[in-house]
Scaffold this motif. Structure first.
Motif, PDB file in Angstrom:
ATOM      1  N   PHE A 156      44.132 -38.476 -88.845  1.00  0.00           N
ATOM      2  CA  PHE A 156      42.876 -38.532 -88.537  1.00  0.00           C
ATOM      3  C   PHE A 156      42.792 -38.567 -87.001  1.00  0.00           C
ATOM      4  O   PHE A 156      43.188 -39.444 -86.374  1.00  0.00           O
ATOM      5  CB  PHE A 156      41.980 -39.590 -89.070  1.00  0.00           C
ATOM      6  CG  PHE A 156      40.374 -39.746 -88.695  1.00  0.00           C
ATOM      7  CD1 PHE A 156      39.768 -38.751 -88.428  1.00  0.00           C
ATOM      8  CD2 PHE A 156      39.883 -40.986 -88.404  1.00  0.00           C
ATOM      9  CE1 PHE A 156      38.182 -38.881 -88.118  1.00  0.00           C
ATOM     10  CE2 PHE A 156      38.656 -41.241 -87.924  1.00  0.00           C
ATOM     11  CZ  PHE A 156      37.972 -40.116 -87.605  1.00  0.00           C
ATOM     12  N   THR A 157      42.017 -37.424 -86.181  1.00  0.00           N
ATOM     13  CA  THR A 157      41.663 -37.561 -84.811  1.00  0.00           C
ATOM     14  C   THR A 157      40.283 -37.363 -84.507  1.00  0.00           C
ATOM     15  O   THR A 157      39.633 -36.807 -85.191  1.00  0.00           O
ATOM     16  CB  THR A 157      42.634 -36.376 -84.085  1.00  0.00           C
ATOM     17  OG1 THR A 157      42.055 -35.088 -84.626  1.00  0.00           O
ATOM     18  CG2 THR A 157      44.040 -36.498 -84.457  1.00  0.00           C
ATOM     19  N   ILE A 158      39.777 -38.111 -83.434  1.00  0.00           N
ATOM     20  CA  ILE A 158      38.456 -37.937 -82.777  1.00  0.00           C
ATOM     21  C   ILE A 158      38.601 -37.690 -81.441  1.00  0.00           C
ATOM     22  O   ILE A 158      39.006 -38.667 -80.834  1.00  0.00           O
ATOM     23  CB  ILE A 158      37.720 -39.065 -83.389  1.00  0.00           C
ATOM     24  CG1 ILE A 158      36.225 -38.903 -82.911  1.00  0.00           C
ATOM     25  CG2 ILE A 158      38.305 -40.390 -83.177  1.00  0.00           C
ATOM     26  CD1 ILE A 158      35.271 -39.828 -83.420  1.00  0.00           C
ATOM     27  N   THR A 159      37.963 -36.880 -81.050  1.00  0.00           N
ATOM     28  CA  THR A 159      37.984 -36.500 -79.483  1.00  0.00           C
ATOM     29  C   THR A 159      36.494 -36.332 -78.948  1.00  0.00           C
ATOM     30  O   THR A 159      36.664 -36.233 -77.709  1.00  0.00           O
ATOM     31  CB  THR A 159      38.732 -35.168 -79.046  1.00  0.00           C
ATOM     32  OG1 THR A 159      37.860 -33.848 -79.621  1.00  0.00           O
ATOM     33  CG2 THR A 159      40.118 -35.327 -79.602  1.00  0.00           C
ATOM     34  N   GLY A 160      35.742 -36.449 -79.695  1.00  0.00           N
ATOM     35  CA  GLY A 160      34.291 -36.392 -79.227  1.00  0.00           C
ATOM     36  C   GLY A 160      33.238 -36.656 -80.574  1.00  0.00           C
ATOM     37  O   GLY A 160      33.949 -36.785 -81.646  1.00  0.00           O
ATOM     38  N   GLY A 161      32.080 -36.940 -80.128  1.00  0.00           N
ATOM     39  CA  GLY A 161      30.995 -37.062 -81.303  1.00  0.00           C
ATOM     40  C   GLY A 161      30.960 -38.489 -81.622  1.00  0.00           C
ATOM     41  O   GLY A 161      31.498 -39.448 -80.825  1.00  0.00           O
ATOM     42  N   THR A 162      30.097 -39.003 -82.653  1.00  0.00           N
ATOM     43  CA  THR A 162      29.746 -40.249 -83.134  1.00  0.00           C
ATOM     44  C   THR A 162      30.023 -40.290 -84.433  1.00  0.00           C
ATOM     45  O   THR A 162      29.498 -39.345 -85.446  1.00  0.00           O
ATOM     46  CB  THR A 162      28.314 -40.708 -82.751  1.00  0.00           C
ATOM     47  OG1 THR A 162      28.245 -40.696 -81.062  1.00  0.00           O
ATOM     48  CG2 THR A 162      28.268 -41.946 -83.281  1.00  0.00           C
ATOM     49  N   ILE A 163      30.711 -41.367 -84.902  1.00  0.00           N
ATOM     50  CA  ILE A 163      30.786 -41.538 -86.475  1.00  0.00           C
ATOM     51  C   ILE A 163      30.764 -42.835 -86.824  1.00  0.00           C
ATOM     52  O   ILE A 163      31.062 -43.813 -85.942  1.00  0.00           O
ATOM     53  CB  ILE A 163      32.365 -41.183 -87.055  1.00  0.00           C
ATOM     54  CG1 ILE A 163      32.510 -41.284 -88.506  1.00  0.00           C
ATOM     55  CG2 ILE A 163      33.247 -41.988 -86.196  1.00  0.00           C
ATOM     56  CD1 ILE A 163      33.420 -40.586 -89.292  1.00  0.00           C
ATOM     57  N   VAL A 164      29.773 -43.089 -87.659  1.00  0.00           N
ATOM     58  CA  VAL A 164      29.303 -44.636 -88.189  1.00  0.00           C
ATOM     59  C   VAL A 164      29.537 -44.594 -89.476  1.00  0.00           C
ATOM     60  O   VAL A 164      29.233 -43.795 -90.557  1.00  0.00           O
ATOM     61  CB  VAL A 164      27.521 -44.752 -87.957  1.00  0.00           C
ATOM     62  CG1 VAL A 164      27.502 -46.054 -88.527  1.00  0.00           C
ATOM     63  CG2 VAL A 164      27.371 -44.186 -86.498  1.00  0.00           C
ATOM     64  N   VAL A 165      30.102 -45.564 -89.845  1.00  0.00           N
ATOM     65  CA  VAL A 165      30.570 -45.763 -91.334  1.00  0.00           C
ATOM     66  C   VAL A 165      30.058 -47.041 -91.944  1.00  0.00           C
ATOM     67  O   VAL A 165      30.319 -48.210 -91.312  1.00  0.00           O
ATOM     68  CB  VAL A 165      32.226 -45.822 -91.541  1.00  0.00           C
ATOM     69  CG1 VAL A 165      32.683 -45.965 -93.101  1.00  0.00           C
ATOM     70  CG2 VAL A 165      32.798 -44.535 -90.996  1.00  0.00           C
ATOM     71  N   ASN A 166      29.366 -47.197 -93.096  1.00  0.00           N
ATOM     72  CA  ASN A 166      28.945 -48.297 -93.645  1.00  0.00           C
ATOM     73  C   ASN A 166      29.653 -48.483 -95.021  1.00  0.00           C
ATOM     74  O   ASN A 166      29.481 -47.548 -95.801  1.00  0.00           O
ATOM     75  CB  ASN A 166      27.420 -48.027 -93.862  1.00  0.00           C
ATOM     76  CG  ASN A 166      26.489 -48.219 -92.585  1.00  0.00           C
ATOM     77  OD1 ASN A 166      26.510 -49.328 -91.966  1.00  0.00           O
ATOM     78  ND2 ASN A 166      26.231 -47.004 -92.078  1.00  0.00           N
ATOM     79  N   GLY A 167      30.581 -49.351 -94.804  1.00  0.00           N
ATOM     80  CA  GLY A 167      31.053 -49.634 -96.309  1.00  0.00           C
ATOM     81  C   GLY A 167      32.752 -49.492 -96.126  1.00  0.00           C
ATOM     82  O   GLY A 167      33.290 -49.173 -95.202  1.00  0.00           O
ATOM     83  N   PRO A 168      33.490 -50.003 -97.296  1.00  0.00           N
ATOM     84  CA  PRO A 168      32.918 -50.028 -98.751  1.00  0.00           C
ATOM     85  C   PRO A 168      32.615 -51.752 -98.328  1.00  0.00           C
ATOM     86  O   PRO A 168      32.811 -52.606 -97.951  1.00  0.00           O
ATOM     87  CB  PRO A 168      34.008 -50.152 -99.552  1.00  0.00           C
ATOM     88  CG  PRO A 168      35.266 -50.321 -98.769  1.00  0.00           C
ATOM     89  CD  PRO A 168      34.718 -49.553 -97.203  1.00  0.00           C
ATOM     90  N   ALA A 169      31.357 -52.186 -99.361  1.00  0.00           N
ATOM     91  CA  ALA A 169      30.941 -53.596 -99.407  1.00  0.00           C
ATOM     92  C   ALA A 169      31.882 -54.208-100.453  1.00  0.00           C
ATOM     93  O   ALA A 169      31.590 -55.407-100.405  1.00  0.00           O
ATOM     94  CB  ALA A 169      29.640 -53.534 -99.669  1.00  0.00           C
ATOM     95  N   SER A 170      32.677 -53.870-101.083  1.00  0.00           N
ATOM     96  CA  SER A 170      33.496 -54.387-102.020  1.00  0.00           C
ATOM     97  C   SER A 170      34.681 -53.560-102.350  1.00  0.00           C
ATOM     98  O   SER A 170      34.835 -52.251-101.906  1.00  0.00           O
ATOM     99  CB  SER A 170      32.508 -54.559-103.415  1.00  0.00           C
ATOM    100  OG  SER A 170      32.348 -53.566-103.884  1.00  0.00           O
ATOM    101  N   GLY A 171      35.700 -53.839-103.180  1.00  0.00           N
ATOM    102  CA  GLY A 171      37.070 -53.025-103.499  1.00  0.00           C
ATOM    103  C   GLY A 171      37.930 -53.878-103.324  1.00  0.00           C
ATOM    104  O   GLY A 171      38.286 -55.101-102.724  1.00  0.00           O
ATOM    105  N   SER A 172      39.244 -53.152-103.478  1.00  0.00           N
ATOM    106  CA  SER A 172      40.503 -53.806-103.778  1.00  0.00           C
ATOM    107  C   SER A 172      41.348 -53.642-102.274  1.00  0.00           C
ATOM    108  O   SER A 172      40.912 -52.845-101.579  1.00  0.00           O
ATOM    109  CB  SER A 172      41.468 -53.454-104.902  1.00  0.00           C
ATOM    110  OG  SER A 172      41.457 -51.977-104.670  1.00  0.00           O
TER     111      SER A 172
END
Length: 629
Positions: A334-350
């Motif tokens: 996974f590469t990111i060189t620009g832009g905006t990424i917002v991640v909500n979660g996970p709120a539960s899990g293993s």
């Protein structure tokens, strides 16, 4: 997806394996040429639909009860209503069959409503200001048990284009809503699809250039499912508005999903974006998933191993993720060189589920990341990443909508109000410096523009300092993190336009030299028409004796109708295979000219072509010149 500490090297041979599959693809016919959008109104053949029958005095049309058969190339216009009938295009000729829907409504109780059974190329035009509807049968009646097509309300065996400024409502009562066994291009219209199975499917490729598209599907929303070994199975979105609610995947490309513009919303899905290779270069994207939101996986590779040909690349755009499992899940890199990424979660899990989960390296050299989840198993950027990052494990679980601030010396740098419960938070931006200490405050307020919970402003007044972290050192991170992995070096990027030049020699797997891509600056040159274009030459990847390059052509202040790019190699390099351009070598001098589908470029817009080459000793990047017409 869970990870273990068993890690394989991702660099050697990864991109070239993808190239081997891609270069073996069957060449695609030209599709969606500018000439396809031009016709003589005087030549249009009218067909009037009337209940259970129809009428037409034009050539190329046969009518039997409620079945209208178009049997020759040409342009046909449908008006009126069929309450139980269908329109079938069965043209053995090589030319275009263009069907204009001008206030047409077709309902069929035994099969599809509009079928292109045979045509050199197919186009559906939604006449300006008109409303049109296609509804198929709940159960199809086929002539024999071996027949299982058509299987969509709008079905085509040929390359299909949908365009115009009218509207089209499609109801797929049996299987798919809109389906092409070849390529499908959508370049306009307000299209609403409600389907029992897949919403919109282009088996070879699905390209969305414009339009306002709403899909509700029991299966996948948008789909391209040709075998990856052919180099097909590609979804490309460059513009338009897309809204998908899906029982399975929101947007599924068997090989690639490439988004460079538009407004894309996946309201509900199992996985929102899924492909072997996913690239995001622009657009406003909001994804909601019950499982992984963005998933790059490679069939046949153990889910705990590094997939050599799978990756997610982000160079621009804005992505908001609301996920039930992994927000970003790459079995490769996974590469990111620009832009905006917002991640909500996970709120539960293993254990093993996190906001960002990669088997290979996560490399960050630009852009903005804000990610929050309940677990601390979020992958951390590799040590080779050029941009700083902070990953903090908080002492207690925080409720949804709790405000988290990243603070340095009392100065607020980033403010994030996750929409789900969380106990870990990841920040990365150009304001964070590796090795420096940062405080994470909880509470306070947000202000300004809020995108997915990431706010442009905020205040720590009333907030409490929760923890102090050092940039580049996660707290409580999963022991199988990817920090020590090498940053990926990329080989070929599959083209987002149809391939018209099939490579004539096989590609074998060679070790990739892990050097960064090199690029020449763009040079703008006026053509004889006074129009201008600029070109940049980039070495995407290289290996012993060979390399892969891409040239990007950008139009000047006026649209261009054609281009020619020239350069001279200084070190004896040669071009062996190409796509997206006609390349003519003359000794060390190379001339590349546009092909039929990418000569017309709007003002300020761009297109690309690529090629493979040989080198020996030195592979310096040449200066390139672009001439427009």
């Amino acid at each position: 997806m869970q990870r273990t500490t068993r890690r394989a090297a991702i660099v050697a041979g990864a991109a070239l394996l993808a190239l081997a599959a891609w270069s073996g693809a069957t060449a695609l016919a030209d599709h969606d040429d500018p000439a396809d959008y031009q016709w003589d109104p005087a030549s249009v053949i009218p067909i009037t639909l009337a209940g259970t029958s129809a009428s037409s005095n034009g050539p190329g049309v046969a009518i039997a009860g409620g079945v209208v058969t178009i049997n020759a190339p040409g342009t046909y216009q449908l008006t009126g209503t069929l309450t139980n009938g269908r329109v079938v295009v069965d043209s053995a000729g090589a030319g275009m069959v263009r069907v204009i829907l001008n206030g047409a409504s077709i309902t069929n109780n035994t099969s599809s409503a509009l079928e292109f059974a045979d045509a050199g190329e197919a186009m559906v035009v939604l006449a300006d200001g008109t409303a049109n509807r296609l509804t198929d049968a709940t159960t199809y009646v086929y002539p024999d048990p071996e027949t299982d097509e058509p299987n969509a309300a709008l079905f085509s065996t040929a390359d299909l284009t949908i365009t115009g400024n009218g509207s089209l409502a499609v109801r797929g009562n049996s299987n798919d809503g809109i389906s092409s066994k070849d390529g499908l291009v959508i370049n306009g219209g307000t299209i609403t699809v409600d389907a029992v199975d897949d919403g919109i499917r282009g088996k070879d490729y699905l390209t969305i250039k414009a339009g306002n598209i709403t899909v509700t599907a029991g299966g996948d929303g948008l789909k391209s499912d040709e075998d990856v070994d052919t180099g097909l199975g590609r979804i490309t979105i460059t513009n338009g508005t897309v809204r998908v609610t899906a029982g399975d995947d929101g947007i599924h490309g068997e090989f690639t999903v490439a988004i460079s513009g538009g407004d894309i919303t996946v309201v509900n899905s199992y996985e929102a974006l899924e492909a072997r290779q996913i690239t995001i270069g622009g657009g406003n994207i909001t994804l909601t998933s019950r499982d992984d939101a963005i998933n790059a996986a490679e069939e046949g590779i153990d889910e705990f191993a590094v997939a050599p040909n799978a990756y997610i690349r982000m160079t621009g755009g804005t992505v908001v993720v609301n996920t039930g499992v992994d927000g970003v899940d790459s079995n490769g890199s996974f590469t990111i060189t620009g832009g905006t990424i917002v991640v909500n979660g996970p709120a539960s899990g293993s254990l093993g589920e996190g906001s960002i989960d990669t088997n290979g390296a996560m490399a960050v050299s630009g852009g903005t990341i804000a990610a929050a989840g309940i677990n601390s198993t979020t992958s951390t950027p590799a040590n080779c990443s050029a941009q700083g990052w902070v990953l903090a494990r908080l002492g207690t679980r925080q409720n949804a909508n709790t405000v988290a601030h990243l603070v340095s010396g009392g100065n607020r740098l980033m403010t994030f109000r996750p929409t789900t419960a969380f106990q870990s938070v990841l920040f990365s931006s150009n304001q964070i410096t590796r090795g420096q200490s940062y405080d994470v405050y909880l509470g306070g307020s947000v202000s300004g523009t809020v995108v997915g919970g990431l706010a442009s402003g905020g205040s720590i007044t009333g907030a409490t300092r929760s923890t102090t972290v050092t940039a580049g050192q996660g707290t409580g991170t999963f022991p199988g993190n990817t920090a020590n992995m090498p940053c990926p070096t990329f080989g070929p990027t599959p083209p987002t336009t149809p391939v018209t030049t099939r490579p004539t020699t096989p590609v074998t797997t060679r070790p990739v030299v892990t050097t960064p891509a090199t690029t020449t600056p763009a040079v703008t040159t006026p053509g004889g028409s006074g129009r201008t274009c600029a070109a940049t030459y980039t070495v995407i990847g290289q290996w012993t004796g060979g390399f892969q390059a891409e040239v990007r052509i950008t139009a000047g202040s006026s649209a261009i109708t054609g281009w020619r790019v020239t350069w001279t190699y200084a070190n004896g390099q040669t071009v062996t295979q190409s796509w997206g351009a006609t390349i003519a070598p003359n000794g060390s001098s190379i001339t590349a000219t546009n092909v039929s589908y990418n000569g017309s470029v709007g003002a300020g817009a761009n297109t690309t072509f690529g090629f493979l080459g040989n080198w020996n000793g030195t592979n310096s990047v040449p200066a390139v010149t672009c001439t427009a017409s």
